[in-house]
Design a protein around this motif. Structure first.
Motif, PDB file in Angstrom:
ATOM      1  N   LEU A  57       0.832  -1.203   0.000  1.00  0.00           N
ATOM      2  CA  LEU A  57       0.000   0.000   0.000  1.00  0.00           C
ATOM      3  C   LEU A  57       0.867   1.254   0.000  1.00  0.00           C
ATOM      4  N   GLY A  58       1.971   1.228   0.723  1.00  0.00           N
ATOM      5  CA  GLY A  58       2.890   2.362   0.737  1.00  0.00           C
ATOM      6  C   GLY A  58       3.466   2.647  -0.636  1.00  0.00           C
ATOM      7  N   VAL A  59       3.892   1.604  -1.328  1.00  0.00           N
ATOM      8  CA  VAL A  59       4.421   1.783  -2.690  1.00  0.00           C
ATOM      9  C   VAL A  59       3.331   2.343  -3.601  1.00  0.00           C
ATOM     10  N   CYS A  60       2.126   1.814  -3.487  1.00  0.00           N
ATOM     11  CA  CYS A  60       1.023   2.296  -4.329  1.00  0.00           C
ATOM     12  C   CYS A  60       0.685   3.756  -4.029  1.00  0.00           C
ATOM     13  N   LEU A  61       0.744   4.164  -2.776  1.00  0.00           N
ATOM     14  CA  LEU A  61       0.478   5.561  -2.435  1.00  0.00           C
ATOM     15  C   LEU A  61       1.531   6.480  -3.044  1.00  0.00           C
ATOM     16  N   ILE A  62       2.778   6.060  -2.976  1.00  0.00           N
ATOM     17  CA  ILE A  62       3.850   6.869  -3.574  1.00  0.00           C
ATOM     18  C   ILE A  62       3.649   6.970  -5.085  1.00  0.00           C
ATOM     19  N   LEU A  63       3.341   5.856  -5.730  1.00  0.00           N
ATOM     20  CA  LEU A  63       3.122   5.872  -7.180  1.00  0.00           C
ATOM     21  C   LEU A  63       1.866   6.659  -7.556  1.00  0.00           C
ATOM     22  N   SER A  64       0.894   6.717  -6.668  1.00  0.00           N
ATOM     23  CA  SER A  64      -0.354   7.429  -6.967  1.00  0.00           C
ATOM     24  C   SER A  64      -0.149   8.927  -7.125  1.00  0.00           C
ATOM     25  N   THR A  65       0.967   9.451  -6.632  1.00  0.00           N
ATOM     26  CA  THR A  65       1.216  10.889  -6.749  1.00  0.00           C
ATOM     27  C   THR A  65       1.479  11.307  -8.190  1.00  0.00           C
ATOM     28  N   ARG A  66       1.748  10.351  -9.047  1.00  0.00           N
ATOM     29  CA  ARG A  66       1.962  10.663 -10.468  1.00  0.00           C
ATOM     30  C   ARG A  66       0.671  11.138 -11.135  1.00  0.00           C
ATOM     31  N   ASN A  67      -0.451  10.620 -10.659  1.00  0.00           N
ATOM     32  CA  ASN A  67      -1.751  10.979 -11.234  1.00  0.00           C
ATOM     33  C   ASN A  67      -2.800  10.820 -10.140  1.00  0.00           C
ATOM     34  N   ILE A  68      -2.942  11.839  -9.339  1.00  0.00           N
ATOM     35  CA  ILE A  68      -3.843  11.760  -8.190  1.00  0.00           C
ATOM     36  C   ILE A  68      -5.288  11.555  -8.626  1.00  0.00           C
ATOM     37  N   ALA A  69      -5.713  12.237  -9.673  1.00  0.00           N
ATOM     38  CA  ALA A  69      -7.106  12.137 -10.119  1.00  0.00           C
ATOM     39  C   ALA A  69      -7.483  10.700 -10.468  1.00  0.00           C
ATOM     40  N   ALA A  70      -6.561   9.962 -11.035  1.00  0.00           N
ATOM     41  CA  ALA A  70      -6.847   8.586 -11.437  1.00  0.00           C
ATOM     42  C   ALA A  70      -6.768   7.609 -10.265  1.00  0.00           C
ATOM     43  N   ASN A  71      -6.252   8.066  -9.133  1.00  0.00           N
ATOM     44  CA  ASN A  71      -6.051   7.163  -7.996  1.00  0.00           C
ATOM     45  C   ASN A  71      -6.812   7.589  -6.743  1.00  0.00           C
ATOM     46  N   ILE A  72      -7.877   8.345  -6.930  1.00  0.00           N
ATOM     47  CA  ILE A  72      -8.689   8.798  -5.796  1.00  0.00           C
ATOM     48  C   ILE A  72      -9.221   7.608  -5.004  1.00  0.00           C
ATOM     49  N   GLY A  73      -9.628   6.559  -5.697  1.00  0.00           N
ATOM     50  CA  GLY A  73     -10.158   5.372  -5.020  1.00  0.00           C
ATOM     51  C   GLY A  73      -9.139   4.750  -4.074  1.00  0.00           C
ATOM     52  N   LEU A  74      -7.897   4.706  -4.482  1.00  0.00           N
ATOM     53  CA  LEU A  74      -6.835   4.168  -3.635  1.00  0.00           C
ATOM     54  C   LEU A  74      -6.653   5.023  -2.380  1.00  0.00           C
ATOM     55  N   ILE A  75      -6.738   6.333  -2.543  1.00  0.00           N
ATOM     56  CA  ILE A  75      -6.574   7.232  -1.402  1.00  0.00           C
ATOM     57  C   ILE A  75      -7.740   7.053  -0.427  1.00  0.00           C
ATOM     58  N   TRP A  76      -8.972   6.980  -0.961  1.00  0.00           N
ATOM     59  CA  TRP A  76     -10.125   6.745  -0.078  1.00  0.00           C
ATOM     60  C   TRP A  76     -10.036   5.359   0.575  1.00  0.00           C
ATOM     61  N   PHE A  77      -9.527   4.360  -0.138  1.00  0.00           N
ATOM     62  CA  PHE A  77      -9.323   3.039   0.468  1.00  0.00           C
ATOM     63  C   PHE A  77      -8.383   3.151   1.665  1.00  0.00           C
ATOM     64  N   THR A  78      -7.310   3.904   1.527  1.00  0.00           N
ATOM     65  CA  THR A  78      -6.352   4.084   2.618  1.00  0.00           C
ATOM     66  C   THR A  78      -7.017   4.765   3.806  1.00  0.00           C
ATOM     67  N   ILE A  79      -7.827   5.771   3.546  1.00  0.00           N
ATOM     68  CA  ILE A  79      -8.530   6.472   4.620  1.00  0.00           C
ATOM     69  C   ILE A  79      -9.446   5.505   5.356  1.00  0.00           C
ATOM     70  N   TRP A  80     -10.288   4.802   4.618  1.00  0.00           N
ATOM     71  CA  TRP A  80     -11.242   3.893   5.258  1.00  0.00           C
ATOM     72  C   TRP A  80     -10.552   2.702   5.922  1.00  0.00           C
ATOM     73  N   LEU A  81      -9.488   2.198   5.328  1.00  0.00           N
ATOM     74  CA  LEU A  81      -8.735   1.104   5.946  1.00  0.00           C
ATOM     75  C   LEU A  81      -8.237   1.508   7.324  1.00  0.00           C
ATOM     76  N   ASN A  82      -7.660   2.704   7.430  1.00  0.00           N
ATOM     77  CA  ASN A  82      -7.136   3.154   8.717  1.00  0.00           C
ATOM     78  C   ASN A  82      -8.248   3.442   9.716  1.00  0.00           C
ATOM     79  N   LEU A  83      -9.366   3.987   9.266  1.00  0.00           N
ATOM     80  CA  LEU A  83     -10.500   4.204  10.167  1.00  0.00           C
ATOM     81  C   LEU A  83     -11.048   2.888  10.704  1.00  0.00           C
ATOM     82  N   ILE A  84     -11.208   1.924   9.816  1.00  0.00           N
ATOM     83  CA  ILE A  84     -11.780   0.638  10.222  1.00  0.00           C
ATOM     84  C   ILE A  84     -10.814  -0.140  11.111  1.00  0.00           C
TER      85      ILE A  84
END
Length: 137
Positions: A57-84
């Motif tokens: 997940l850490g690697v994917c978050l770092i790679l997601s910075t290349r195109n944030i708009a296309a990876n919004i789902g991954l960012i929300w997954f990270t938010i909800w994963l940590n909340l849950i």
């Protein structure tokens, strides 16, 4: 904080959190968790799988910075994963309370990551990424 500022700081936050997931979860597991917590014997398959999942997940978050708009789902997954995960740890600790709160550091870190990322999430319609790179995932 306006959306322009959020969009400016979101990639930095994603990189820092990604690096923490890659390099910080293992030391936190070894130093911040109470003695005796974890699977017995230590480093059993489940613990290793948890480390690998967070590192991935850490690697994917770092790679997601290349195109944030296309990876919004991954960012929300990270938010909800940590909340849950944080809420599950809190409920387990409250249900099995036998002494001091063992997972307090983990709960605080997970809620902090979720809240911090959530506070940096702009309206999806305001993210304009001219990069036509396909989504990471």
């Amino acid at each position: 904080m306006d959306d322009t500022t959020r969009i400016k700081y979101l990639p930095i936050a994603l990189k820092v959190i990604g690096l923490f997931f890659i390099f910080g979860v293992y030391p936190m597991m070894r130093l911040a968790w109470p003695p005796g917590w974890g699977w017995v014997p230590p480093y059993q398959q489940y613990q290793v799988i948890g480390l690998v999942i967070y590192a991935t997940l850490g690697v994917c978050l770092i790679l997601s910075t290349r195109n944030i708009a296309a990876n919004i789902g991954l960012i929300w997954f990270t938010i909800w994963l940590n909340l849950i995960c944080g809420s599950t740890m809190l409920l387990m600790e409250l249900a099995n309370r036998t002494g001091p709160v063992d997972w307090v550091v983990n709960i605080i870190v997970q809620y902090f990551i979720a809240g911090f990322l959530w506070s940096l999430m702009p309206e999806t319609s305001k993210i304009n990424n001219n990069d036509r790179t396909p989504p990471l995932l």
